[in-house]
Design an enzyme around this catalytic site. Structure first.
Site, PDB file in Angstrom:
ATOM      1  N   SER A  27      10.132  18.080  81.034  1.00 31.40           N
ATOM      2  CA  SER A  27       9.846  16.476  81.075  1.00 31.40           C
ATOM      3  C   SER A  27      10.492  15.914  81.897  1.00 31.40           C
ATOM      4  O   SER A  27      11.587  16.159  82.473  1.00 31.40           O
ATOM      5  CB  SER A  27      10.065  16.041  79.458  1.00 31.40           C
ATOM      6  OG  SER A  27      11.462  15.924  79.296  1.00 31.40           O
ATOM      7  N   LYS A  28      10.027  14.524  82.294  1.00 33.05           N
ATOM      8  CA  LYS A  28      10.755  13.685  83.168  1.00 33.05           C
ATOM      9  C   LYS A  28      12.261  13.347  82.815  1.00 33.05           C
ATOM     10  O   LYS A  28      12.917  13.215  83.872  1.00 33.05           O
ATOM     11  CB  LYS A  28      10.094  12.340  83.497  1.00 33.05           C
ATOM     12  CG  LYS A  28      10.138  11.637  82.180  1.00 33.05           C
ATOM     13  CD  LYS A  28       9.159  10.334  82.340  1.00 33.05           C
ATOM     14  CE  LYS A  28       9.087   9.203  81.279  1.00 33.05           C
ATOM     15  NZ  LYS A  28       8.300   8.206  81.659  1.00 33.05           N
ATOM     16  N   ARG A  29      12.621  13.461  81.468  1.00 35.50           N
ATOM     17  CA  ARG A  29      13.900  13.009  81.263  1.00 35.50           C
ATOM     18  C   ARG A  29      15.039  14.510  81.702  1.00 35.50           C
ATOM     19  O   ARG A  29      16.292  14.342  81.777  1.00 35.50           O
ATOM     20  CB  ARG A  29      14.025  13.226  79.806  1.00 35.50           C
ATOM     21  CG  ARG A  29      13.456  12.171  79.111  1.00 35.50           C
ATOM     22  CD  ARG A  29      14.126  10.855  79.097  1.00 35.50           C
ATOM     23  NE  ARG A  29      13.519   9.591  78.840  1.00 35.50           N
ATOM     24  CZ  ARG A  29      13.597   8.259  79.417  1.00 35.50           C
ATOM     25  NH1 ARG A  29      14.715   8.357  80.348  1.00 35.50           N
ATOM     26  NH2 ARG A  29      13.025   7.358  79.093  1.00 35.50           N
ATOM     27  N   ASP A  30      14.391  15.548  81.607  1.00 40.91           N
ATOM     28  CA  ASP A  30      14.931  16.846  82.250  1.00 40.91           C
ATOM     29  C   ASP A  30      15.888  16.841  83.506  1.00 40.91           C
ATOM     30  O   ASP A  30      16.790  17.297  83.809  1.00 40.91           O
ATOM     31  CB  ASP A  30      14.088  18.054  82.048  1.00 40.91           C
ATOM     32  CG  ASP A  30      13.763  18.438  80.647  1.00 40.91           C
ATOM     33  OD1 ASP A  30      14.698  18.220  79.641  1.00 40.91           O
ATOM     34  OD2 ASP A  30      12.765  19.123  80.317  1.00 40.91           O
TER      35      ASP A  30
END
Length: 503
Positions: free
Chosen positions: A260-263
């Site tokens: 995900s983009k948070r990763d």
RNA sequence: UCCCAUAUGGUCUAGUGGUUAGGAUUCCGCCCUUUCACGGCGGCGGCCCGGGUUCGAUUCCCGGUGUGGGAACCA
């Protein structure tokens, strides 16, 4: 004629998994001599993000994944933005309505909420709008013609839902997974036309894929579960469905779920091709110094392999080797180490002049101006085997452009002997007197001095290296000095020795 | 919970009814280089579990388990 499409939704920056989907579509199109189409799926106005479409186009452009038909240049099957095709979808929804394959539903958000609550109370873990509850809801199936007409007239909460038949098995062949089938009683009566008149993904997707004569739908595995709905809709319309190819998902490096983009922030590497600036900034592979060809090669191998032991592929070879049948079935964890390795290999193999084009702007940003091309080319030659990204040319090779900082103090202290003072003064004098300053000459001076005075390399070389570059890590010392030039080398030697003495 | 998919070293993967189960990466060691890196060589490490079929199963069958996805007027 093969026609494939990449159909992202402009809800934010294009995820690296999306890039891989685009890449596979592109490779297949090129391999088959077909067309690669970009279609923007902007049917959800609430999630529309300005700039996202531009980002998608810029990212594809950066990778060189050229589309044959797209919203900008158009094509014979346009428009290529779903928001501009709104009226089209309605016709087909009407057709399904007329045939009894769809119906109007008038349930409010509260009605739906109540239905879900009740399902839960009845011990059902999943609340679906399907045949089991259909007749208890507010729709054209449960209501009389008059009531329906009145509600239609009123126009509140009007959606069109699919009338899913009961007791059928919907099977289809997926090129990666072979036969897949679903029982229709597992399927819900999906909304195909929303209250705002926009279609949902499902309707827009099959209408466009059919109208655009798409032959192969190559998309992420998250769509596998809704494919039965799509097959049913093709059947309702009397259309031939395309071939389906569901790609395995890209998973987090550690932990659970898909990448995900948070990763990106969490693990310290990019998950987007280009930097994206919104309320938060997300790093991009391009800005982090990755080579686009390296990323493509890396991505190609995340979920596919040619079945041989070759893994360095340029685009031409990749197109030749690519096949849908060799796509892997299971999800792949994203491994940044592998990406870095590919990057390093590509940088090493790349022509110095090409690297120069990429790093010149980076050097400018660091205010390293006014260097000749030959100096930059020489610098690249010395550094290319020692960096794993373009940015590292600047961060690791800064001392080619400004005075070095003494980084290896401990070694400098340890290696320093008072007699070095004399030795380096003598070496400086010899260098000053030398008419040439190429690498071999410098080497001759240093090694000659060491030999003539019965010294060991270890007594001179480490101090020399630290004085010149500040660190024990780095390219060939003679090559560095030669590139830096006589004046600069002598100057650094002098200043460096003073600094080391003072440690 | 239900449905669908999936399972080979830490990671990406090749492959097979009888193989020392192959490659890449990571990590470690050695060589090269009086640095680092590249390169070369070597090493650590693997067929999810339980049954069954079979002379023989990582491979075929059945059952579990793990993992991923889906179960929106989101895509």
């Amino acid at each position: 004629m093969v026609r494939v499409r990449f159909a992202p939704s402009p809800t934010g920056p294009l995820h690296i998994g999306g890039v891989r989907t685009a890449l596979y579509n592109y490779l297949f199109a090129k391999k088959m001599g077909g067309s690669f189409i970009l279609r923007i799926e902007d049917t959800d106005r609430t999630r529309y993000v300005p700039g996202a479409e531009d980002y998608i186009i810029e990212a594809l452009d950066w990778f060189g994944l050229e589309t044959d038909e797209n919203p900008i240049k158009g094509g014979d099957y346009g428009p290529y933005r779903q928001s501009e095709r709104k009226d089209l979808y309605k016709q087909y929804a009407m057709k399904m309505l007329e045939d009894g394959n769809a119906y109007y539903a008038f349930d409010s958000a509260e009605d739906l909420e109540r239905m879900r609550e009740e399902a839960k109370e009845n011990g059902k873990h999943v609340a679906k709008y399907d045949a089991t509850v259909r007749m208890q809801m507010k729709n054209s199936l449960s209501l009389s013609t008059e009531e329906t007409a009145a509600l239609l007239e009123k126009g509140e909460n009007v959606v069109v839902r699919l009338n899913i038949p009961s007791d059928r098995r919907i099977g289809f062949k997926d090129i990666v997974r072979d036969e897949v089938s679903f029982d229709t009683k597992e399927l819900d009566d999906k909304v195909i036309l929303k209250g705002d008149g926009m279609p949902t993904y499902h309707l827009a997707n099959i209408v466009d894929d059919h109208l655009m004569e798409i032959t192969h739908v190559i998309r992420g595995e998250e769509w596998l579960s809704s494919t039965a709905h799509h097959i049913l809709m093709y059947e309702f319309m009397g259309w031939e469905p395309p071939q389906f190819v569901h790609l395995p998902l890209i998973l987090k490096p550690v932990g659970q779920g898909k990448l995900s983009k948070r990763d990106g922030a969490k693990f310290g590497f990019p998950v987007f091709p280009l930097e994206w600036k919104a309320e938060e900034t997300y790093a991009g592979f391009r800005e982090d110094g990755f080579d686009k060809d390296a990323i493509k090669n890396f991505l190609a191998f995340l979920g596919w392999n040619p079945g041989t032991e070759q893994e360095m592929f340029n685009m031409e070879d990749l197109i030749a080797a690519f096949s849908l049948e060799k796509i892997v079935k299971s999800g792949a964890r994203f491994d940044i180490d592998k990406a870095k390795w590919f990057n390093q290999q590509y940088i090493i193999a790349k022509d110095n002049a090409e690297i120069a084009e990429v790093i010149k702007p980076l050097l400018q940003n660091a205010s390293y101006m006014g260097h000749s091309d030959s100096f930059i080319l020489g610098f690249i030659e010395l550094m290319k085997e020692r960096v794993e990204s373009y940015n590292e040319f600047v961060s690791k090779g800064y001392y080619f452009f400004e005075k070095p900082r003494i980084e290896d103090e401990k070694i400098a202290r340890k290696k320093w002997k008072d007699e070095n003072e004399l030795h380096f003064t003598a070496i400086r004098t010899q260098m000053a007197e030398s008419s040439s300053f190429d690498s071999d000459t410098v080497q001759g001076i240093i090694k000659g001095y060491i030999g003539d005075n019965g010294l060991s390399f270890g007594a001179i070389l480490p101090i020399l290296r630290i004085a010149i570059s500040g660190t024990m890590k780095g390219p060939d010392i003679f090559g560095m000095m030669s590139l830096l030039g006589k004046e600069e080398s002598i100057d650094r030697l002098h200043a460096g020795i003073e600094k080391i003495k003072a440690l």
